[in-house]
Motif scaffolding. Sequence first.
Motif, PDB file in Angstrom:
ATOM      1  N   GLU A  43       0.830  -1.210   0.000  1.00 36.69           N
ATOM      2  CA  GLU A  43       0.000   0.000   0.000  1.00 36.69           C
ATOM      3  C   GLU A  43       0.859   1.252   0.000  1.00 36.69           C
ATOM      4  OE1 GLU A  43      -4.059  -1.535   2.273  1.00 36.69           O
ATOM      5  OE2 GLU A  43      -2.286  -1.025   3.461  1.00 36.69           O
ATOM      6  N   LYS A  44       1.926   1.248   0.774  1.00 36.46           N
ATOM      7  CA  LYS A  44       2.860   2.385   0.767  1.00 36.46           C
ATOM      8  C   LYS A  44       3.477   2.565  -0.612  1.00 36.46           C
ATOM      9  CE  LYS A  44       4.127   1.777   5.646  1.00 36.46           C
ATOM     10  NZ  LYS A  44       5.209   1.384   6.588  1.00 36.46           N
ATOM     11  N   ALA A  45       3.841   1.440  -1.242  1.00 43.88           N
ATOM     12  CA  ALA A  45       4.437   1.503  -2.572  1.00 43.88           C
ATOM     13  C   ALA A  45       3.448   2.047  -3.598  1.00 43.88           C
ATOM     14  CB  ALA A  45       4.931   0.119  -2.986  1.00 43.88           C
ATOM     15  N   SER A  46       2.180   1.682  -3.467  1.00 41.32           N
ATOM     16  CA  SER A  46       1.154   2.189  -4.379  1.00 41.32           C
ATOM     17  C   SER A  46       1.008   3.695  -4.245  1.00 41.32           C
ATOM     18  CB  SER A  46      -0.186   1.509  -4.099  1.00 41.32           C
ATOM     19  OG  SER A  46      -0.133   0.130  -4.375  1.00 41.32           O
ATOM     20  N   ILE A  47       0.997   4.193  -3.015  1.00 34.59           N
ATOM     21  CA  ILE A  47       0.885   5.638  -2.785  1.00 34.59           C
ATOM     22  C   ILE A  47       2.070   6.365  -3.390  1.00 34.59           C
ATOM     23  CG2 ILE A  47       0.813   7.432  -1.017  1.00 34.59           C
ATOM     24  CD1 ILE A  47      -0.611   5.336   0.788  1.00 34.59           C
ATOM     25  N   GLU A  48       3.257   5.809  -3.208  1.00 28.30           N
ATOM     26  CA  GLU A  48       4.458   6.428  -3.765  1.00 28.30           C
ATOM     27  C   GLU A  48       4.416   6.433  -5.290  1.00 28.30           C
ATOM     28  OE1 GLU A  48       9.311   5.708  -4.011  1.00 28.30           O
ATOM     29  OE2 GLU A  48       8.113   4.630  -2.512  1.00 28.30           O
ATOM     30  N   ALA A  49       3.957   5.326  -5.897  1.00 32.17           N
ATOM     31  CA  ALA A  49       3.897   5.232  -7.351  1.00 32.17           C
ATOM     32  C   ALA A  49       2.908   6.238  -7.934  1.00 32.17           C
ATOM     33  CB  ALA A  49       3.512   3.817  -7.766  1.00 32.17           C
ATOM     34  N   ILE A  50       1.809   6.453  -7.251  1.00 29.44           N
ATOM     35  CA  ILE A  50       0.786   7.376  -7.747  1.00 29.44           C
ATOM     36  C   ILE A  50       1.230   8.826  -7.601  1.00 29.44           C
ATOM     37  CG2 ILE A  50      -1.570   8.218  -7.377  1.00 29.44           C
ATOM     38  CD1 ILE A  50      -2.272   5.355  -6.448  1.00 29.44           C
ATOM     39  N   THR A  51       1.821   9.149  -6.452  1.00 27.98           N
ATOM     40  CA  THR A  51       2.162  10.545  -6.154  1.00 27.98           C
ATOM     41  C   THR A  51       3.563  10.933  -6.587  1.00 27.98           C
ATOM     42  OG1 THR A  51       2.987   9.986  -3.941  1.00 27.98           O
ATOM     43  CG2 THR A  51       0.631  10.514  -4.162  1.00 27.98           C
ATOM     44  N   GLY A  52       4.456   9.958  -6.705  1.00 27.34           N
ATOM     45  CA  GLY A  52       5.861  10.280  -6.963  1.00 27.34           C
ATOM     46  C   GLY A  52       6.584  10.772  -5.732  1.00 27.34           C
ATOM     47  N   ASP A  53       5.954  10.625  -4.588  1.00 31.96           N
ATOM     48  CA  ASP A  53       6.519  11.104  -3.321  1.00 31.96           C
ATOM     49  C   ASP A  53       6.648   9.915  -2.376  1.00 31.96           C
ATOM     50  OD1 ASP A  53       7.166  12.276  -0.920  1.00 31.96           O
ATOM     51  OD2 ASP A  53       5.441  13.640  -0.861  1.00 31.96           O
ATOM     52  N   GLU A  54       7.871   9.580  -2.008  1.00 25.36           N
ATOM     53  CA  GLU A  54       8.081   8.396  -1.181  1.00 25.36           C
ATOM     54  C   GLU A  54       7.596   8.576   0.249  1.00 25.36           C
ATOM     55  OE1 GLU A  54      12.752   9.299   0.078  1.00 25.36           O
ATOM     56  OE2 GLU A  54      12.255   7.699  -1.361  1.00 25.36           O
TER      57      GLU A  54
END
Length: 515
Positions: free
Chosen positions: A449-460
């Motif tokens: 889920e964290k990886a999905s958020i990062e992939a969508i936003t470009g913000d780790e």
Amino acid sequence: MTPNIPYTKYVNILSAFAGGQAVNEKQPYARIMTRNSLLPYGNPQEFSSLEDVQAFFGGSSTEAILAQMYFTFISKRIRKARKISFGRWTSGATQVNATVISGTNVFALSKFKEVSAGTMTFSYTDITGESHDVNLTGIDLSGVSDLAGVAEAITDKFPDNNIKVEYDTSGTNGSRFVMHETTVQQPAIESFSSVETDLGKLLGFDKSSGVLLSEVIPTGTTVVEQLEYMDNINDNYFTLLFSVPTDLTLLNAELVAQWNANKNCDHHFVVSVNKSNYTEWQTALVGFTGTSVVYDASNDNKFMIPAMCTAAIDYSKEDAAINFMYQAKDNNYFTSDNVMGLVGGKRLYKILDEANVNYYASTQTAGSKLSFFQNGVMQGNVSSMTVYVNSIWLKAKIVQKAMETFMLNDAIYANKDGEAKFAAKMINVWELAKLNKTILVNKALSDSEKASIEAITGDELAWQKVYSQGYVFEYSIETNPDNGAKYFNYRLIYAACDTVNTIEGTNIAITSTAK
């Protein structure tokens, strides 16, 4: 006394009242599709109580049986459904001409026999938009012997035999007069009006009787086309069901599931399966998001459970979101299905669990039997009923608030002020979603889920905001490159409401007697 000049010549003030809700909010009700001839095609009917359903369809009708389950369900928050909707559908194998259905089922033959020179005046608009006026005179009913004779005598007065009146005795709640076209070449009756002083009132064709207008259904009209038409008239429901599950073929179920998936979180489609077809149906429906499959070997309408639970949700309240698992209705109301039998060497409940098929079964603790709905799961790419049903509410709430903003403002300007107006409305929705637990704050996020958020936003680090605030909300005024139109563009990433269904633990006793 000399009259004075009105003060409005000098000071003219307009008083008005504002603050009312301009756009209705979609409610979590059920729409049940039925073939009952009492309902008009293309015109779904809403009922606010079990008594209203019984009065319309009859106390022993399938519709009343389902409504009784629906309206008598009391949630754990001590809430119940407040409305139910029924829509009529057909397989489309043959044409159904437009029909006027009397709004009452109580007729006195003696009243008709008093008419010796009756009139019947009405107008209708055909499918092309052309208006027609009909004026029948000299209708003699004094010699009729029954209500069917009334219908025949009136029919004889129509010119060219293009319209027929019948006394329909096929309904489950009394009989009614129906008026319809006799040939497929005739235009459809799309709107209808009748004066209240002639035979139209005795026939129940007047507005005060609640006359019903049934649309024309051409040959070959699919169930999906009928659903879409009704949705364009009234889409005020969350859960879509069919009153007699066996009326729905697997092919039609697939078509409805595909239509529902394409609607993108507008509705929750629930189908019922049994011992002989659950594998075939689940396999066919596995890829359709928004569809739930309910196993019901005892055939006691368990497919209604998700609809009952959903209709009792009040999203304006704190902690409103529910877990569909562990939901029960009046202990032993439903027959618990035996899911402990072996199928291919495996317990049936494990097969159903793996296939995301719901069922109603029992367990026991300390000898006390507990029966409840399991597991609150769906087909497609969203497995949780809780998440999906909440997403229906969230989408509908955003639509309501956005339309409300348009309707209550003369203009929304394509600048920072206009941007801020929309953003404020949206943030109010997000905050309500946090209150009712559609959005979860401090949700335990998995690595994926964290990886999905990062992939969508470009913000780790964006996941940290989703964790602490419950969501990330980005917005701006954009320009459509095709036509130059301005639009409010937003993106919401939120922590959806996952629920806990099981407990796994380890008990360790610290004692000096341990070896």
